[in-house]
Design a protein around this motif. Structure first.
Motif, PDB file in Angstrom:
ATOM      1  N   ARG A  20     -18.050  -1.910  -7.049  1.00 17.11           N
ATOM      2  CA  ARG A  20     -17.538  -0.573  -6.773  1.00 17.11           C
ATOM      3  C   ARG A  20     -17.672  -0.236  -5.289  1.00 17.11           C
ATOM      4  O   ARG A  20     -18.458  -0.822  -4.573  1.00 17.11           O
ATOM      5  CB  ARG A  20     -18.281   0.447  -7.641  1.00 17.11           C
ATOM      6  CG  ARG A  20     -17.964   0.296  -9.130  1.00 17.11           C
ATOM      7  CD  ARG A  20     -18.835   1.179  -9.990  1.00 17.11           C
ATOM      8  NE  ARG A  20     -20.221   0.714 -10.014  1.00 17.11           N
ATOM      9  CZ  ARG A  20     -21.277   1.485  -9.801  1.00 17.11           C
ATOM     10  NH1 ARG A  20     -21.119   2.760  -9.528  1.00 17.11           N
ATOM     11  NH2 ARG A  20     -22.498   0.983  -9.846  1.00 17.11           N
ATOM     12  N   GLU A  21     -16.919   0.716  -4.856  1.00 14.48           N
ATOM     13  CA  GLU A  21     -16.784   1.026  -3.435  1.00 14.48           C
ATOM     14  C   GLU A  21     -18.090   1.491  -2.808  1.00 14.48           C
ATOM     15  O   GLU A  21     -18.754   2.385  -3.317  1.00 14.48           O
ATOM     16  CB  GLU A  21     -15.714   2.102  -3.280  1.00 14.48           C
ATOM     17  CG  GLU A  21     -15.305   2.397  -1.865  1.00 14.48           C
ATOM     18  CD  GLU A  21     -14.113   3.341  -1.823  1.00 14.48           C
ATOM     19  OE1 GLU A  21     -12.976   2.855  -2.007  1.00 14.48           O
ATOM     20  OE2 GLU A  21     -14.325   4.551  -1.630  1.00 14.48           O
ATOM     21  N   GLY A  45      -6.858  -6.675  -4.993  1.00 11.73           N
ATOM     22  CA  GLY A  45      -7.739  -6.686  -6.149  1.00 11.73           C
ATOM     23  C   GLY A  45      -7.592  -5.453  -7.014  1.00 11.73           C
ATOM     24  O   GLY A  45      -6.490  -4.959  -7.271  1.00 11.73           O
ATOM     25  N   ALA A  46      -8.738  -4.910  -7.436  1.00 10.55           N
ATOM     26  CA  ALA A  46      -8.748  -3.756  -8.327  1.00 10.55           C
ATOM     27  C   ALA A  46      -8.583  -2.437  -7.589  1.00 10.55           C
ATOM     28  O   ALA A  46      -8.607  -1.377  -8.202  1.00 10.55           O
ATOM     29  CB  ALA A  46     -10.047  -3.736  -9.135  1.00 10.55           C
ATOM     30  N   GLY A  47      -8.433  -2.499  -6.264  1.00 12.02           N
ATOM     31  CA  GLY A  47      -8.145  -1.280  -5.511  1.00 12.02           C
ATOM     32  C   GLY A  47      -9.321  -0.652  -4.814  1.00 12.02           C
ATOM     33  O   GLY A  47      -9.179   0.433  -4.221  1.00 12.02           O
ATOM     34  N   SER A  48     -10.492  -1.283  -4.841  1.00 13.07           N
ATOM     35  CA  SER A  48     -11.629  -0.740  -4.111  1.00 13.07           C
ATOM     36  C   SER A  48     -11.294  -0.638  -2.626  1.00 13.07           C
ATOM     37  O   SER A  48     -10.624  -1.504  -2.073  1.00 13.07           O
ATOM     38  CB  SER A  48     -12.856  -1.631  -4.291  1.00 13.07           C
ATOM     39  OG  SER A  48     -13.274  -1.647  -5.629  1.00 13.07           O
ATOM     40  N   ALA A  66      -5.041  -7.780 -10.556  1.00 11.31           N
ATOM     41  CA  ALA A  66      -4.048  -6.710 -10.495  1.00 11.31           C
ATOM     42  C   ALA A  66      -4.074  -5.851 -11.753  1.00 11.31           C
ATOM     43  O   ALA A  66      -3.857  -4.634 -11.702  1.00 11.31           O
ATOM     44  CB  ALA A  66      -2.659  -7.294 -10.278  1.00 11.31           C
ATOM     45  N   ALA A  67      -4.380  -6.467 -12.894  1.00  3.45           N
ATOM     46  CA  ALA A  67      -4.404  -5.733 -14.158  1.00  3.45           C
ATOM     47  C   ALA A  67      -5.547  -4.732 -14.227  1.00  3.45           C
ATOM     48  O   ALA A  67      -5.520  -3.814 -15.050  1.00  3.45           O
ATOM     49  CB  ALA A  67      -4.506  -6.716 -15.321  1.00  3.45           C
ATOM     50  N   GLN A  68      -6.555  -4.873 -13.378  1.00  3.22           N
ATOM     51  CA  GLN A  68      -7.698  -3.958 -13.390  1.00  3.22           C
ATOM     52  C   GLN A  68      -7.508  -2.742 -12.495  1.00  3.22           C
ATOM     53  O   GLN A  68      -8.381  -1.889 -12.401  1.00  3.22           O
ATOM     54  CB  GLN A  68      -8.959  -4.704 -12.941  1.00  3.22           C
ATOM     55  CG  GLN A  68      -9.388  -5.778 -13.905  1.00  3.22           C
ATOM     56  CD  GLN A  68     -10.716  -6.376 -13.483  1.00  3.22           C
ATOM     57  OE1 GLN A  68     -11.761  -5.746 -13.603  1.00  3.22           O
ATOM     58  NE2 GLN A  68     -10.673  -7.590 -12.989  1.00  3.22           N
ATOM     59  N   ARG A  69      -6.366  -2.660 -11.829  1.00  4.24           N
ATOM     60  CA  ARG A  69      -6.146  -1.517 -10.945  1.00  4.24           C
ATOM     61  C   ARG A  69      -6.029  -0.241 -11.769  1.00  4.24           C
ATOM     62  O   ARG A  69      -5.279  -0.195 -12.753  1.00  4.24           O
ATOM     63  CB  ARG A  69      -4.880  -1.741 -10.114  1.00  4.24           C
ATOM     64  CG  ARG A  69      -5.009  -2.916  -9.156  1.00  4.24           C
ATOM     65  CD  ARG A  69      -3.741  -3.135  -8.372  1.00  4.24           C
ATOM     66  NE  ARG A  69      -3.422  -1.993  -7.519  1.00  4.24           N
ATOM     67  CZ  ARG A  69      -3.998  -1.762  -6.345  1.00  4.24           C
ATOM     68  NH1 ARG A  69      -4.914  -2.587  -5.882  1.00  4.24           N
ATOM     69  NH2 ARG A  69      -3.655  -0.717  -5.621  1.00  4.24           N
ATOM     70  N   PRO A  70      -6.758   0.819 -11.407  1.00  2.00           N
ATOM     71  CA  PRO A  70      -6.672   2.081 -12.143  1.00  2.00           C
ATOM     72  C   PRO A  70      -5.259   2.648 -12.108  1.00  2.00           C
ATOM     73  O   PRO A  70      -4.456   2.333 -11.220  1.00  2.00           O
ATOM     74  CB  PRO A  70      -7.653   2.991 -11.385  1.00  2.00           C
ATOM     75  CG  PRO A  70      -8.567   2.064 -10.666  1.00  2.00           C
ATOM     76  CD  PRO A  70      -7.743   0.870 -10.312  1.00  2.00           C
ATOM     77  N   VAL A  97      -9.926  -6.650   2.643  1.00  2.00           N
ATOM     78  CA  VAL A  97     -11.362  -6.424   2.435  1.00  2.00           C
ATOM     79  C   VAL A  97     -11.980  -7.654   1.760  1.00  2.00           C
ATOM     80  O   VAL A  97     -11.771  -7.892   0.570  1.00  2.00           O
ATOM     81  CB  VAL A  97     -11.608  -5.159   1.596  1.00  2.00           C
ATOM     82  CG1 VAL A  97     -13.101  -4.939   1.395  1.00  2.00           C
ATOM     83  CG2 VAL A  97     -10.988  -3.945   2.273  1.00  2.00           C
ATOM     84  N   VAL A  98     -12.721  -8.422   2.537  1.00  8.47           N
ATOM     85  CA  VAL A  98     -13.448  -9.609   2.078  1.00  8.47           C
ATOM     86  C   VAL A  98     -12.577 -10.447   1.131  1.00  8.47           C
ATOM     87  O   VAL A  98     -12.966 -10.779   0.015  1.00  8.47           O
ATOM     88  CB  VAL A  98     -14.792  -9.238   1.419  1.00  8.47           C
ATOM     89  CG1 VAL A  98     -15.681 -10.489   1.315  1.00  8.47           C
ATOM     90  CG2 VAL A  98     -15.537  -8.182   2.212  1.00  8.47           C
ATOM     91  N   SER A  99     -11.388 -10.749   1.594  1.00 10.34           N
ATOM     92  CA  SER A  99     -10.487 -11.595   0.806  1.00 10.34           C
ATOM     93  C   SER A  99      -9.980 -12.797   1.585  1.00 10.34           C
ATOM     94  O   SER A  99      -9.454 -13.743   0.996  1.00 10.34           O
ATOM     95  CB  SER A  99      -9.285 -10.776   0.290  1.00 10.34           C
ATOM     96  OG  SER A  99      -8.467 -10.341   1.355  1.00 10.34           O
TER      97      SER A  99
END
Length: 258
Positions: A20-21, A45-48, A66-70, A97-99
């Protein structure tokens, strides 16, 4: 040598819960984006860490991530960093971000693509492997990750060169003991997390390692915690609220037009 192939299709399932962010990193990152109203996020990623008050174009190669993006985040475009499906200057800013260590042979191309699609600042959160390799976990136990990171993380100086002309700033970001983003660097304050399978699984560092390495590290850390060896070597860390584990924010602003 362990594979450097992206592993988020394997580790992504529980990623959003433990990664989490972090508010300090988010504040530095969003400040680096300046007054940009549109932002390309590569390896989204999940958008953090995506700003909520700006238009975000999310680029992510892993369908699992991508499926975990809110639902309140923009859907991700499934694409890789090296060939962004965007026009020159398509957004005010770009971020990653760290990718970058998952971009493999597209690293240089991907960084140059960030610069190409952004009219303004490019902000890259990365790890300086020379610093992270001195954290107790990588130095004394997970030495394979320290060696791999030196191979797959470009140095801040290399990133600056790839970003081309203009001003480039490298900002160290301390990792707080209480960070909600359970990266491998956050283990500096929590050796007990090495014994937690869910915590290990949320990090690409452990996920890239063969099971024999993971088993050895868990065994050795568990032993050294039980007999006091870990505290004898590293106990001073328990008094710290934050620690420089190698997290870096590289901010590039375009050269002024002549």
């Amino acid at each position: 040598m362990p594979s450097t192939e992206p592993r988020y299709d394997a580790i992504g399932a529980g990623y959003a819960r433990l990664r989490r962010e972090d508010p300090l990193l988010a504040a530095h990152l969003h400040a680096a984006l300046g007054d940009a109203r549109s932002v390309v996020n590569v390896g989204a990623g999940a958008g953090s860490y995506e700003p909520r008050d700006r238009h975000v174009v999310a680029i992510e190669p892993s369908a699992v991530m991508a499926a975990q993006r809110p639902r309140d985040r923009a859907p991700a475009i499934l694409a890789s960093a090296g060939r962004l499906p965007l026009a020159d200057g398509a957004a005010d800013a770009a971020m990653a971000v760290v990718s970058i260590h998952h971009w493999d042979d597209e690293q240089e191309a991907g960084v140059r693509e960030l610069r190409r699609v952004a009219r303004g600042p490019v902000a890259i959160v990365t790890i300086d492997p020379q610093v992270s390799g001195e954290m107790w976990l990588m130095r004394d136990y997970l030495t394979e990750v320290a060696e791999l990171d030196r191979q797959i993380f470009p140095s801040p100086a290399t990133l600056s060169a790839w970003l081309g002309g203009g001003a480039v700033e490298v900002v160290p970001i301390p990792v707080a003991r209480a960070t909600p983003d359970w990266t491998l660097l956050a283990f500096w304050a929590h050796p007990e997390r090495v014994l937690d399978a869910a915590a290990r699984a949320a990090t690409s560092g452990f996920a890239r390692m063969p099971e024999t390495v993971v088993t050895r590290v868990v065994r050795d850390v568990e032993r050294d915690l039980a007999d006091g060896t870990w505290d004898a070597r590293n106990g001073a860390l328990r008094a710290l609220d934050a620690y420089d584990a190698g997290l870096r924010l590289v901010v590039a602003r375009p050269a002024p037009e002549r």
